[in-house]
Each structure stands twice: as structure tokens, then as C-alpha cells.
Design an enzyme around this catalytic site. Structure first.
Site, PDB file in Angstrom:
ATOM      1  NE  ARG A  38       3.605  14.342 -23.323  1.00 22.40           N
ATOM      2  CZ  ARG A  38       2.910  14.529 -22.199  1.00 22.40           C
ATOM      3  NH1 ARG A  38       2.507  15.747 -21.861  1.00 22.40           N
ATOM      4  NH2 ARG A  38       2.629  13.515 -21.414  1.00 22.40           N
ATOM      5  CG  HIS A  42      -0.178  12.567 -25.938  1.00 19.57           C
ATOM      6  ND1 HIS A  42      -0.361  12.972 -24.639  1.00 19.57           N
ATOM      7  CD2 HIS A  42       0.973  11.857 -25.939  1.00 19.57           C
ATOM      8  CE1 HIS A  42       0.640  12.529 -23.884  1.00 19.57           C
ATOM      9  NE2 HIS A  42       1.476  11.863 -24.648  1.00 19.57           N
ATOM     10  CG  ASN A  67      -3.552  13.850 -23.108  1.00 15.45           C
ATOM     11  OD1 ASN A  67      -2.388  14.018 -23.483  1.00 15.45           O
ATOM     12  ND2 ASN A  67      -4.417  13.085 -23.762  1.00 15.45           N
ATOM     13  CG  HIS A 166      11.016  12.062 -24.038  1.00 17.24           C
ATOM     14  ND1 HIS A 166      10.739  10.898 -23.364  1.00 17.24           N
ATOM     15  CD2 HIS A 166       9.804  12.557 -24.411  1.00 17.24           C
ATOM     16  CE1 HIS A 166       9.429  10.690 -23.333  1.00 17.24           C
ATOM     17  NE2 HIS A 166       8.843  11.669 -23.968  1.00 17.24           N
TER      18      HIS A 166
HETATM   19  C1  HEM Z   1       7.612   5.927 -25.524  1.00 13.77           C
HETATM   20  C2  HEM Z   1       6.699   6.223 -24.624  1.00 13.77           C
HETATM   21  C3  HEM Z   1       6.545   7.592 -24.041  1.00 13.77           C
HETATM   22  C4  HEM Z   1       6.271   7.875 -22.747  1.00 13.77           C
HETATM   23  C5  HEM Z   1       6.047   6.873 -21.629  1.00 13.77           C
HETATM   24  C6  HEM Z   1       6.244   9.309 -22.614  1.00 13.77           C
HETATM   25  C7  HEM Z   1       5.980   9.980 -21.437  1.00 13.77           C
HETATM   26  C8  HEM Z   1       6.145  11.334 -21.261  1.00 13.77           C
HETATM   27  C9  HEM Z   1       5.993  12.010 -20.018  1.00 13.77           C
HETATM   28  C10 HEM Z   1       5.607  11.359 -18.689  1.00 13.77           C
HETATM   29  C11 HEM Z   1       6.281  13.314 -20.228  1.00 13.77           C
HETATM   30  C12 HEM Z   1       6.263  14.426 -19.172  1.00 13.77           C
HETATM   31  C13 HEM Z   1       4.848  14.974 -19.085  1.00 13.77           C
HETATM   32  C14 HEM Z   1       4.646  15.907 -17.900  1.00 13.77           C
HETATM   33  O1  HEM Z   1       5.409  15.861 -16.946  1.00 13.77           O
HETATM   34  O2  HEM Z   1       3.673  16.697 -17.930  1.00 13.77           O
HETATM   35  C15 HEM Z   1       6.584  13.471 -21.606  1.00 13.77           C
HETATM   36  C16 HEM Z   1       6.920  14.667 -22.210  1.00 13.77           C
HETATM   37  C17 HEM Z   1       7.137  14.800 -23.567  1.00 13.77           C
HETATM   38  N1  HEM Z   1       6.969  13.826 -24.522  1.00 13.77           N
HETATM   39 FE1  HEM Z   1       6.789  11.856 -24.174  1.00 13.77          FE
HETATM   40  N2  HEM Z   1       6.508   9.874 -23.827  1.00 13.77           N
HETATM   41  C18 HEM Z   1       6.689   8.870 -24.735  1.00 13.77           C
HETATM   42  C19 HEM Z   1       6.921   9.022 -26.087  1.00 13.77           C
HETATM   43  C20 HEM Z   1       6.908  10.230 -26.748  1.00 13.77           C
HETATM   44  C21 HEM Z   1       6.839  10.396 -28.171  1.00 13.77           C
HETATM   45  C22 HEM Z   1       6.686   9.258 -29.168  1.00 13.77           C
HETATM   46  C23 HEM Z   1       6.880  11.735 -28.419  1.00 13.77           C
HETATM   47  C24 HEM Z   1       6.815  12.461 -29.729  1.00 13.77           C
HETATM   48  C25 HEM Z   1       7.144  11.951 -30.894  1.00 13.77           C
HETATM   49  C26 HEM Z   1       7.000  12.402 -27.136  1.00 13.77           C
HETATM   50  C27 HEM Z   1       7.151  13.749 -26.956  1.00 13.77           C
HETATM   51  C28 HEM Z   1       7.253  14.363 -25.729  1.00 13.77           C
HETATM   52  C29 HEM Z   1       7.668  15.745 -25.560  1.00 13.77           C
HETATM   53  C30 HEM Z   1       8.156  16.657 -26.667  1.00 13.77           C
HETATM   54  C31 HEM Z   1       7.571  16.028 -24.195  1.00 13.77           C
HETATM   55  C32 HEM Z   1       7.817  17.369 -23.503  1.00 13.77           C
HETATM   56  C33 HEM Z   1       6.515  18.164 -23.555  1.00 13.77           C
HETATM   57  C34 HEM Z   1       6.551  19.535 -22.941  1.00 13.77           C
HETATM   58  O3  HEM Z   1       7.595  20.000 -22.472  1.00 13.77           O
HETATM   59  O4  HEM Z   1       5.474  20.170 -22.939  1.00 13.77           O
HETATM   60  N3  HEM Z   1       6.978  11.467 -26.152  1.00 13.77           N
HETATM   61  N4  HEM Z   1       6.492  12.248 -22.224  1.00 13.77           N
END
Ligand code: HEM
Ligand code: CA
Length: 303
Positions: A38, A42, A67, A166
């Protein structure tokens, strides 16, 4: 402009060193793979892939909506940087560290591998406001999310394939609980969510409960990089509104992503291929090269 052999002379052990540090981190906590993946996303979406996300300070990207109290893994990046500085001081950029660590995190979680392109340099600015407008929010529709991808020259296929990230990691109740009780003022939960999942999540995230409590983004296989994220969407089991919109949304972008979600859920090879290509495309967003920027000694501060 970026090349896969950029450090072949100046830091031939770069891949070995990063891989080892990512392995160490994951051994302690498997979720770190998701967190590192992630970070690269970002970073790249704000100002290009220039490690702007890593800078400490007031009103930096770290304090933006997406973030703050959410982006994690900065200590692991510090460990990687320190290990690299011991072997080849002042050579490997923090932006490249994020790209390699993201790739390694995917591989070590069982996902596809690719030749990561290198040669990015580190930026000199980090801006909270820029991050607030560039990073997609989980409360957005497919059209709104696509617009943010198009702003960095990515397309609907990139939206669908990269959302497959995800398949690993966690989300806080605060990012999806609006779907559980009174969705968009309807007085009822989000109708695109499977009712069994709804009941479970209502237990995890009760009304006025702890918004920081977390749940798996892929209810099927949270630590495994596979295509279950997409079969979940087909079954109404996406966690974030922005996830489920890709399959159930009614806007123009959703028409395109829905087809891809269906295909990826049927064909994990197709998902892996598209994900690999999209990661390379994302890693190419506006890199600083040549004599632009600098090679930070400490990823958190300018030299
Ligand atoms: C398409 C739009 C996207 C939205 C709206 C989005 C939103 C989010 C949100 C809200 C979370 C949870 C954060 C939290 O609760 O602290 C999350 C987690 C995550 N996102 Fe996304 N995301 C998107 C795209 C992506 C992309 C493109 C990637 C990587 C290529 C990604 C990788 C991740 C990962 C791996 C997590 C888990 C992180 C962890 O467990 O520490 N996301 N995302
Ligand atoms: Ca999974």
C-alpha cells in the site's frame, strides 16, 4: 527511463538486501506485506513515485485522510534503508525501496513476480492537501475512483487489477461501517452487501463502536495473494464500498470494471498478468530521474 539493472554496478546486492528485510518483517507480522504494498501505491499517486509519503513533518502526506493512523510500515522502510546504507551508502533511493518492497511483498504472499524498474530519485516536497485530493477514498463510486486513476495516466483495467491488492491486508471499521446500518440515509444496510457478511460485520463493528477495529479485506484468504478478492465481489462480499462498486456499481466506470472483476474471479492467471502490468505502470508515474531530487540518506527527512 527506468531500468531493471539500474543498481547493477553501484549496489549489486540491492534485491537480496530488500528481500531479506521484507522477509524478516513478514516473519514477525504477515500483514506487513499488505502495508508495504500500500505504501508504494500511496507514494506513486501523489507527486509520482518519489517517496514523498515517507517524509516526516507537519502537513505532510502522512497526515492526509488516507494515511493518518492508517499507512504503516515506515519502520520497515527505515530498516531496509539502513541495511542498504551499510552496504552502498547514498545510492539507493527511498522511492525505489518502496517499489522493490511492494514487489517482494506480493511475491512472498504468493502473488505474481515481475522485473521491477528502478532509477527513481527522491522528491523534495510532501503535501497533505495534494494527498487528500489524489488518493481515492473508500466512500467513492467507480467513476470517482477512475477519475483519480486517469489523473495519473492509469485506466479502468488498472483500477480493477490494482484493487486486487485488497486480496491481502486489513481495513478499519471506520472505512466501511457506513454500509452496515443506515447506508446513504436509506435506513437500511448497503443492499449490494451479502446479508450473511452484513450480520458478521455488524458484530465486528457495532453502531458507535471502535472505528479502529480491523477486519480482513479478503474474507477468504487474508494473507494469500490470490483472486478470492474478485470472487468475493461477485458474491456481494466486498468489504469497502469502493470495492463492491467495481462489480455492483451503476456508473460508466463500473460497467467496465464489472466485466474485469468477473474475468479475474474466473481466471487467476489473467489477474496476475494484469496486476503485474499495472504495477509496472503505477511504478512509472512521474518518476524523478537524472539529477532531479536527491537520494535521501534517511527516508524521513531531506538531506
Ligand atoms: C481503488 C481505490 C482504493 C481505495 C478506495 C482503497 C482504500 C483502502 C482502504 C480504506 C483501506 C483500509 C485502510 C485502513 O483501514 O486503515 C485499504 C487498505 C489496503 N489497500 Fe487500498 N484502496 C484502493 C486501491 C488500492 C491499491 C491500488 C492498492 C495497491 C496496489 C491498495 C492496497 C491496499 C492494501 C494492501 C491494503 C491493506 C493494508 C494493511 O493491511 O496495512 N489499495 N485501501
Ligand atoms: Ca487473498
Amino acid at each position: 527511463q527506468l531500468t531493471s539493472d539500474f543498481y547493477v554496478q553501484s549496489c549489486p546486492k540491492v534485491f537480496q538486501i530488500v528481500r531479506q528485510e521484507v522477509k524478516n518483517a513478514i516473519k514477525t507480522e504477515m500483514r506487513m506485506a499488505a502495508s508495504l504494498l500500500r505504501l508504494h501505491f500511496h507514494d506513486c499517486f501523489v507527486n509520482g513515485c518519489d517517496a514523498s509519503l515517507l517524509l516526516d513533518g507537519n502537513n505532510t502526506e502522512k497526515s492526509s485522510n488516507a494515511n493518518l493512523n492508517s499507512a504503516r510500515g515506515f519502520e520497515v522502510v527505515d530498516n531496509i534503508k539502513n541495511a542498504l546504507e551499510r552496504t552502498c551508502s547514498g545510492v539507493v533511493s527511498c522511492a525505489d525501496i518502496l517499489a522493490i518492497a511492494a514487489r517482494d511483498s506480493v511475491i512472498l504472499s504468493g502473488g505474481p513476480s515481475w522485473r521491477v524498474l528502478l532509477g527513481r530519485r527522491d522528491g523534495m516536497v510532501s503535501n497533505q492537501t495534494a494527498a487528500n485530493s489524489a488518493l481515492p477514498s473508500p466512500f467513492e463510486t467507480a467513476d470517482q475512483i477512475l477519475a483519480k486513476f486517469v489523473a495519473v495516466d492509469l485506466n479502468a483495467t488498472d483500477v480493477a487489477s490494482l484493487s486486487g491488492a485488497h486480496t491481502i491486508g486489513l481495513a478499519k471499521c471506520g472505512t466501511f461501517s457506513h454500509r452496515l446500518f443506515n447506508f446513504s440515509g436509506s435506513g437500511a444496510p448497503d443492499r449490494t452487501m451479502n446479508t450473511e457478511l452484513q450480520t458478521n460485520l455488524q458484530g465486528v463493528c457495532p453502531l458507535n463502536g471502535d472505528g479502529d477495529k480491523t477486519t480482513d479485506l479478503d474474507i477468504n484468504s487474508v494473507d494469500l495473494f490470490d483472486n478470492h478478492y474478485f470472487s468475493n465481489l461477485v458474491n456481494g462480499k466486498g468489504i469497502l464500498q469502493s470495492d463492491q462498486e467495481l462489480f455492483s456499481g451503476g456508473d460508466a466506470a463500473a460497467l467496465a470494471t464489472k466485466i474485469l472483476v468477473q474475468q479475474y474471479s474466473d481466471d487467476s492467471k489473467l489477474f496476475f498478468n494484469d496486476f503485474r502490468n499495472s504495477m509496472i505502470r503505477m511504478g512509472n508515474i512521474r518518476p524523478l530521474t537524472g539529477s532531479q531530487g536527491e537520494i535521501r540518506k534517511n527516508c524521513r527527512v531531506l538531506n
